[in-house]
Design a protein around this motif. Structure first.
Motif, short mmCIF file in Angstrom:
data_model
loop_
_atom_site.label_atom_id
_atom_site.label_comp_id
_atom_site.label_asym_id
_atom_site.label_seq_id
_atom_site.Cartn_x
_atom_site.Cartn_y
_atom_site.Cartn_z
N LEU B 270 2.74 -15.99 4.51
CA LEU B 270 2.40 -16.51 3.10
C LEU B 270 2.08 -15.32 2.22
O LEU B 270 2.39 -15.43 0.95
CB LEU B 270 0.96 -17.10 3.42
N ALA B 271 1.51 -14.12 2.81
CA ALA B 271 1.25 -13.20 1.83
C ALA B 271 2.41 -12.33 1.36
O ALA B 271 2.64 -12.09 0.10
CB ALA B 271 0.51 -11.68 2.73
N ARG B 272 3.73 -12.42 2.12
CA ARG B 272 4.86 -12.02 1.61
C ARG B 272 5.37 -12.93 0.36
O ARG B 272 5.85 -12.51 -0.39
CB ARG B 272 5.91 -12.00 2.59
N ALA B 273 5.38 -14.29 0.55
CA ALA B 273 5.77 -15.21 -0.16
C ALA B 273 5.00 -15.17 -1.49
O ALA B 273 5.46 -15.08 -2.70
CB ALA B 273 5.66 -16.52 0.41
N VAL B 274 3.60 -14.85 -1.56
CA VAL B 274 2.92 -14.92 -2.70
C VAL B 274 3.21 -13.60 -3.31
O VAL B 274 3.31 -13.55 -4.76
CB VAL B 274 1.33 -14.79 -2.45
N ALA B 275 3.33 -12.17 -2.69
CA ALA B 275 3.64 -11.11 -3.29
C ALA B 275 4.95 -11.01 -3.89
O ALA B 275 5.21 -10.63 -5.01
CB ALA B 275 3.50 -9.78 -2.34
N LEU B 276 5.96 -11.53 -3.30
CA LEU B 276 7.53 -11.78 -3.77
C LEU B 276 7.56 -12.56 -5.04
O LEU B 276 8.24 -12.21 -6.07
CB LEU B 276 8.25 -12.12 -2.90
N SER B 277 6.67 -13.61 -4.79
CA SER B 277 6.75 -14.57 -6.10
C SER B 277 6.19 -13.73 -7.37
O SER B 277 6.74 -14.00 -8.40
CB SER B 277 5.94 -15.69 -5.62
N ALA B 278 5.12 -13.10 -7.34
CA ALA B 278 4.52 -12.34 -8.32
C ALA B 278 5.39 -11.42 -8.98
O ALA B 278 5.35 -11.11 -9.96
CB ALA B 278 2.97 -11.65 -7.91
N ALA B 279 6.07 -10.78 -7.98
CA ALA B 279 6.76 -9.64 -8.49
C ALA B 279 7.95 -10.16 -8.93
O ALA B 279 8.58 -9.38 -9.62
CB ALA B 279 7.40 -8.82 -7.08
N LYS B 292 8.94 -2.38 -6.85
CA LYS B 292 7.69 -1.59 -6.75
C LYS B 292 6.35 -2.49 -6.84
O LYS B 292 5.32 -2.22 -5.97
CB LYS B 292 7.69 -0.52 -7.79
N ALA B 293 6.56 -3.42 -7.78
CA ALA B 293 5.39 -4.38 -7.92
C ALA B 293 5.15 -5.19 -6.47
O ALA B 293 4.09 -5.59 -6.00
CB ALA B 293 5.65 -5.41 -8.88
N TYR B 294 6.33 -5.40 -5.86
CA TYR B 294 6.22 -6.22 -4.52
C TYR B 294 5.47 -5.31 -3.79
O TYR B 294 4.52 -5.73 -2.81
CB TYR B 294 7.43 -6.60 -3.87
N GLU B 295 5.79 -4.03 -3.68
CA GLU B 295 5.27 -3.08 -2.56
C GLU B 295 3.53 -2.97 -2.77
O GLU B 295 2.68 -2.69 -1.88
CB GLU B 295 5.78 -1.88 -2.39
N LEU B 297 1.58 -5.11 -4.60
CA LEU B 297 0.86 -6.36 -4.49
C LEU B 297 0.69 -6.96 -2.77
O LEU B 297 -0.29 -7.57 -2.70
CB LEU B 297 1.65 -7.59 -5.16
N LEU B 298 1.73 -6.58 -2.21
CA LEU B 298 1.55 -7.28 -0.83
C LEU B 298 0.34 -6.73 -0.07
O LEU B 298 -0.15 -7.67 0.65
CB LEU B 298 2.91 -6.74 0.19
N PRO B 299 -0.16 -5.60 -0.32
CA PRO B 299 -1.32 -5.22 0.76
C PRO B 299 -2.50 -5.65 -0.20
O PRO B 299 -3.85 -6.04 0.33
CB PRO B 299 -1.55 -3.64 0.73
N LEU B 300 -2.35 -5.93 -1.49
CA LEU B 300 -3.53 -6.68 -2.09
C LEU B 300 -3.82 -8.14 -2.09
O LEU B 300 -4.59 -8.72 -2.61
CB LEU B 300 -3.32 -6.27 -3.73
N THR B 301 -2.62 -8.78 -1.48
CA THR B 301 -2.69 -10.32 -1.27
C THR B 301 -3.35 -10.86 0.11
O THR B 301 -3.23 -10.25 0.98
CB THR B 301 -1.17 -10.80 -1.13
N GLU B 302 -4.53 -11.44 -0.31
CA GLU B 302 -5.43 -11.75 0.81
C GLU B 302 -5.30 -13.25 1.23
O GLU B 302 -5.07 -14.18 0.31
CB GLU B 302 -6.98 -11.68 0.22
N VAL B 303 -5.15 -13.51 2.33
CA VAL B 303 -4.97 -14.72 2.97
C VAL B 303 -6.35 -15.34 3.67
O VAL B 303 -6.82 -14.63 4.57
CB VAL B 303 -3.97 -14.80 3.86
N THR B 304 -6.64 -16.28 3.09
CA THR B 304 -7.75 -16.92 3.96
C THR B 304 -7.60 -18.20 4.67
O THR B 304 -6.86 -18.87 4.22
CB THR B 304 -9.07 -17.24 2.86
N GLU B 305 -8.26 -18.41 5.83
CA GLU B 305 -8.13 -19.59 6.73
C GLU B 305 -9.12 -20.75 6.05
O GLU B 305 -10.11 -20.47 5.41
CB GLU B 305 -8.40 -19.39 8.14
N GLY B 306 -8.38 -21.90 6.07
CA GLY B 306 -9.01 -23.17 5.49
C GLY B 306 -9.05 -23.02 4.12
O GLY B 306 -8.01 -22.35 3.36
#
Lengths: 310, 310
Positions: B270-279, B292-295, B297-306
């Protein structure tokens, strides 16, 4: 044989949409594509009238191939002498709005033509002039061609002793006219833009002073006004028309040149041009003419000598 | 290897005009054309991420040839397994208005596909499934295909034991979902249209009841919501984005499937999908992503359960 030249031919695409809304997404319900370009239209009408005609000009890329394939199918009597260029032939997209019936047009600029391609075309053109009775130079210039391209083609025709009619607009007309074509066929707007004059007889006189040996000016329902060395004639459209004016000007050119090729005098050429033009407005498909309407309208078209100002 | 299926590929053409006026004639100043179609975009992103990918689907006519030529040039890492059909691949025309920056879209319907062509495609597809890790079924159906076409492709993938993601809308989605795809990736509108529900968690639950094993719902800046057997996760876009959202959904699909192929758990996919989509939104050209934007944004993308309702 009558040669037509279309330097910026087009594949004319029509999109049907329920309603055109700026900045929205439209599903196109129906797509049609047909060969376009004013010289090709002139040749098509000439062939339908039984004249031998050769269509030359430039075509390139996949759209150029589609155009030539369409020509072979739609106008089998026209000899295809188009020269292949590296660039891609343009498309025009007409979006027809079913709600209002109105059309929104998008015209691509056309292929970028190189100097050596233009030189090759001039050689091809010179060969085609040998044996031609008349040549029609039609439409806009694609990017890359010198703005004086039509002047060059007019001069070559005059040197070869071939009657040359120029049907273009703007700077290409302004420059082409100086090379003394035998005739030009501007509409009212084009003539006003060229001369700065809005009264047709005065504007035609001015266009002749600038180099056109004869001027055949079209003005919609008012028909055609011819101003030539031999005299001045006017031929109104014989009845009110409802229809699509696309290609009506090209049919007028075909009428004028077919009459010339048959050695008809000016009034008969003009009558033929008006009747063909009207029969084009009445045809269901844009840019074709209704043969029955032509035969009915030709004897109804009256040509009067002189010109009455409106 | 990941297979993508684009049954109604398109050549995406962009026209630039100074200002769009309904029912007027426009000179197009600039024309660009690039291969389009959601599955092709997914494959392009997968190839850029270093995954082996095969793009299949249908392509025909001169526009189909132009599309394939463009694919070979723009996405050399993608294996072209498109099947040739008799009909003409569609164009989409985006008219960009320089005055407002807004875009008006015209989407052609696509080729009429015959029953025997569809049967031939099913054979080709079955061959490609052999050895595939996952398959993405993307976009609209061309005229002539049965509305249950995607259901047929979903069933074949499931029979072959290949993970299948369906990304389409309307009736094609409604019918496809009943064949129990492993995942669907609707946007908020598509999900609401499918289920009649606007609250994402409830709508995703309803879509699962209708057959989707997992639902990854996209909602622009709110990012992605995944509702699967294994749990529920939410991943918002990590920063405010300005840019062109074209292709962002396709990049999300590529992110999900690349993560699956690497056996990543749901939150990482999911994090990968969000970061790629944003990039993809941030990339200057529509439908590409900014590496570059993908790389970044990927560590900045937070995935929360629920899931917290808005």
């Amino acid at each position: 044989m009558i040669v037509t030249v279309t330097l910026n031919a087009a594949l004319d695409v029509t999109y049907h949409v329920p309603r055109l809304t700026a900045h929205a997404t439209h599903r196109v319900s129906d797509v049609t594509a047909r060969p376009g370009g004013k010289g090709l239209n002139v040749s098509r009408v000439l062939a339908a009238l039984g004249h031998e005609t050769v269509a030359t000009g430039l075509a390139g890329g996949r759209t150029g191939e589609a155009l030539r394939e369409g020509m072979a199918a739609a106008a089998p009597g026209v000899t295809d002498a188009l020269m292949t260029v590296r660039g891609e032939t343009r498309r025009t997209v007409a979006v027809v709005d079913a709600a209002s019936g109105d059309t929104t047009m998008f015209n691509e600029p056309g292929p970028l033509v190189g100097a050596e391609e233009w030189a090759a075309f001039l050689r091809r053109y010179a060969e085609l002039l040998d044996g031609a009775r008349a040549v029609a130079l039609c439409g806009s210039l694609p990017p890359g061609l010198p703005v004086g391209a039509y002047a060059e083609l007019v001069r070559a025709a005059r040197t070869a002793g071939v009657y040359v009619l120029l049907d273009t607009s703007g700077e290409a007309l302004r420059r082409g006219i100086a090379a003394r074509p035998d005739a030009i066929k501007p509409n009212a707007d084009e003539l006003a833009q060229l001369t700065g004059l809005t009264e047709p007889l005065r504007a035609s006189g001015e266009a002749r002073r600038r180099g056109a040996r004869a001027v055949v000016a079209s003005a919609g329902p008012a028909g055609l006004l011819a101003v030539a060395e031999e005299g001045v004639w006017q031929a109104p459209v014989p009845e009110r028309l409802e229809g699509n004016p696309t290609g009506a000007g090209d049919s007028a050119v075909a009428g004028l040149l077919s009459g010339l090729a048959e050695d008809l005098p000016w009034p008969d050429r003009l009558a033929r041009a008006v009747a063909l033009s009207a029969a084009t407005v009445l045809a269901p498909a844009a840019g074709e003419f209704d043969h029955k309407a032509y035969e009915r309208l030709l004897p109804l078209t009256e040509v009067t000598e002189g010109h009455k100002a409106a």
